[in-house]
Design an enzyme around this catalytic site. Structure first.
Site, mmCIF file in Angstrom:
data_model
loop_
_atom_site.group_PDB
_atom_site.id
_atom_site.type_symbol
_atom_site.label_atom_id
_atom_site.label_comp_id
_atom_site.label_asym_id
_atom_site.label_seq_id
_atom_site.Cartn_x
_atom_site.Cartn_y
_atom_site.Cartn_z
ATOM 1 N N ASP A 38 0.834 -1.208 0.000
ATOM 2 C CA ASP A 38 0.000 0.000 0.000
ATOM 3 C C ASP A 38 0.867 1.255 0.000
ATOM 4 O O ASP A 38 0.938 1.976 0.997
ATOM 5 C CB ASP A 38 -0.933 -0.014 1.217
ATOM 6 C CG ASP A 38 -1.917 -1.172 1.161
ATOM 7 O OD1 ASP A 38 -2.086 -1.769 0.074
ATOM 8 O OD2 ASP A 38 -2.524 -1.491 2.193
ATOM 9 N N HIS A 62 -3.404 -1.818 -4.138
ATOM 10 C CA HIS A 62 -4.505 -0.840 -4.144
ATOM 11 C C HIS A 62 -4.084 0.151 -5.221
ATOM 12 O O HIS A 62 -3.454 1.167 -4.930
ATOM 13 C CB HIS A 62 -4.612 -0.129 -2.793
ATOM 14 C CG HIS A 62 -5.348 -0.902 -1.753
ATOM 15 N ND1 HIS A 62 -6.659 -1.296 -1.913
ATOM 16 C CD2 HIS A 62 -4.984 -1.347 -0.528
ATOM 17 C CE1 HIS A 62 -7.065 -1.947 -0.828
ATOM 18 N NE2 HIS A 62 -6.058 -2.010 0.022
ATOM 19 N N LYS A 93 -12.240 -4.058 -3.592
ATOM 20 C CA LYS A 93 -13.433 -4.056 -2.717
ATOM 21 C C LYS A 93 -14.625 -3.395 -3.404
ATOM 22 O O LYS A 93 -15.189 -2.406 -2.916
ATOM 23 C CB LYS A 93 -13.159 -3.376 -1.381
ATOM 24 C CG LYS A 93 -12.111 -4.083 -0.528
ATOM 25 C CD LYS A 93 -12.053 -3.501 0.868
ATOM 26 C CE LYS A 93 -11.018 -4.145 1.748
ATOM 27 N NZ LYS A 93 -9.614 -3.790 1.388
ATOM 28 N N ALA A 95 -18.324 -2.529 -4.447
ATOM 29 C CA ALA A 95 -19.438 -2.458 -3.488
ATOM 30 C C ALA A 95 -20.677 -1.798 -4.093
ATOM 31 O O ALA A 95 -21.412 -1.118 -3.387
ATOM 32 C CB ALA A 95 -18.999 -1.698 -2.244
ATOM 33 N N ASP A 96 -20.905 -1.981 -5.412
ATOM 34 C CA ASP A 96 -22.048 -1.293 -6.036
ATOM 35 C C ASP A 96 -22.923 -2.305 -6.778
ATOM 36 O O ASP A 96 -22.670 -3.509 -6.738
ATOM 37 C CB ASP A 96 -21.513 -0.193 -6.965
ATOM 38 C CG ASP A 96 -22.426 1.026 -7.012
ATOM 39 O OD1 ASP A 96 -23.664 0.842 -7.015
ATOM 40 O OD2 ASP A 96 -21.907 2.149 -7.065
ATOM 41 N N GLY A 98 -24.539 -4.476 -9.858
ATOM 42 C CA GLY A 98 -23.838 -5.248 -10.887
ATOM 43 C C GLY A 98 -23.421 -4.432 -12.093
ATOM 44 O O GLY A 98 -22.288 -4.531 -12.573
HETATM 45 O O1 S5P Z 1 -10.699 -6.818 6.497
HETATM 46 C C1 S5P Z 1 -9.750 -6.412 5.840
HETATM 47 C C2 S5P Z 1 -9.680 -6.628 4.463
HETATM 48 C C3 S5P Z 1 -8.554 -6.232 3.770
HETATM 49 S S1 S5P Z 1 -8.420 -6.703 2.133
HETATM 50 N N1 S5P Z 1 -8.693 -5.800 6.451
HETATM 51 C C4 S5P Z 1 -7.596 -5.360 5.767
HETATM 52 O O2 S5P Z 1 -6.671 -4.825 6.393
HETATM 53 N N2 S5P Z 1 -7.527 -5.543 4.389
HETATM 54 C C5 S5P Z 1 -6.376 -5.055 3.605
HETATM 55 O O3 S5P Z 1 -5.205 -5.759 4.038
HETATM 56 C C6 S5P Z 1 -6.074 -3.575 3.747
HETATM 57 O O4 S5P Z 1 -6.751 -2.834 2.748
HETATM 58 C C7 S5P Z 1 -4.565 -3.505 3.585
HETATM 59 O O5 S5P Z 1 -4.225 -3.452 2.216
HETATM 60 C C8 S5P Z 1 -4.083 -4.864 4.106
HETATM 61 C C9 S5P Z 1 -3.559 -4.840 5.533
HETATM 62 O O6 S5P Z 1 -2.435 -4.034 5.638
HETATM 63 P P1 S5P Z 1 -1.554 -3.930 6.971
HETATM 64 O O7 S5P Z 1 -0.547 -2.886 6.650
HETATM 65 O O8 S5P Z 1 -2.476 -3.545 8.093
HETATM 66 O O9 S5P Z 1 -0.954 -5.298 7.181
#
Ligand code: S5P
Length: 267
Positions: A38, A62, A93, A95-96, A98
């Protein structure tokens, strides 16, 4: 039912092509680690992807946070996926409805479906979201994960929301091969959803913004998840990216081996 097959056994039996490729890759590279990269600069994303590439089965992006995004970034990511043998997961992710997600997946600036092997969707809009994404993704051999449980504090993804999300997956197994979740989701002997779990950290318990971390052992052995997703724990310190990737790869793989051993001795 708490028996766990090996990734190789699951690769042989799985009906979904995306899941089969993932399991084969995990066994071939001996890794169940996905790194969430990220970062907001193209060069940083590419250099982290290259450094962690040898240790991951899936690289999670992302793409919309990259300030200097261009088509060349996509081409270079694809080249790294070839070089290091990993799949690309765009954590969009969706979320809208179809019809809208169909365009968000295929078109716009990012054209996600053209390069991401895997993407994910919230189930809050109902099953139309899966149908819409499937119209684009299925012909391209892509796979979809549903967000059945989130890792963050206070998330509303529990109870009926989670169980209805699993039901949606059961009705769409051609495209949906698993979940983003915190626990194993299979209920029947003949089902084998892949669970990729974020919220994994060895050194800290949270981030002050609601994220909650568990260890690879808790996630894989105690909760039965298949892939650990690690972000800041790996790229947080720029001088330690490769060291941390190897550390989490080793911890994730050791947890998987422990799970398989425990399962075969109790069978
Ligand atoms: O429930 C979730 C789903 C996702 S996909 N919790 C999350 O943290 N994520 C993703 O996982 C979030 O968008 C980020 O890219 C990653 C976790 O990152 P970290 O730096 O906290 O390990």
């Amino acid at each position: 039912m708490n028996t766990y097959k090996t990734y190789t056994e699951r690769a042989k039996q799985h009906p979904n092509a995306c899941a089969r490729s993932l399991f084969e890759l995990m066994e071939r590279k001996q890794t169940n680690l996905s790194v969430a990269v990220d970062v907001t600069k193209k060069s940083e994303l590419l250099s982290i992807a290259d450094a962690v590439g040898p240790y991951v089965c899936v690289l999670k992006t992302h793409i919309d946070i990259v300030e200097d995004f261009d088509q060349d970034l996509v081409q270079q990511l694809q080249a790294l996926a070839e070089k290091h043998d990993f799949l690309i997961f765009e954590d969009r992710k969706f979320a809208d409805i179809g019809n809208t997600v169909k365009h968000q997946y295929a078109h716009g600036v990012y054209k996600i479906a053209s390069w991401a092997h895997i993407t994910n969707a919230h189930t809050v809009p109902g099953e139309g979201i899966i149908k819409g994404l499937g119209e684009v993704g299925l012909p391209l051999g892509r796979g979809l994960l549903l967000l059945a449980e989130m890792s963050s504090k206070g998330a509303l993804t529990y109870g009926t929301y989670t169980s209805e999300s699993v039901e949606m997956a059961r009705r769409n197994k051609d495209f949906v091969f698993g979940f983003i979740a915190q626990h194993k989701m299979n209920e029947y002997d003949d089902e084998d959803f892949v669970v990729m779990a974020p919220g994994v950290g060895l050194d800290v318990k949270g981030d002050g913004l609601g994220q909650q971390y568990r260890t690879p052992h808790q996630v894989v052995v105690e909760s039965g998840c298949d892939v650990i997703i690690v972000g800041r724990g790996i790229y947080g310190n720029p001088d330690q990216v490769e060291y941390q990737a190897k550390r989490y790869r080793d911890a994730g793989w050791a947890a998987y081996q422990e799970r398989v051993r425990a399962s075969s001795s109790s069978a």
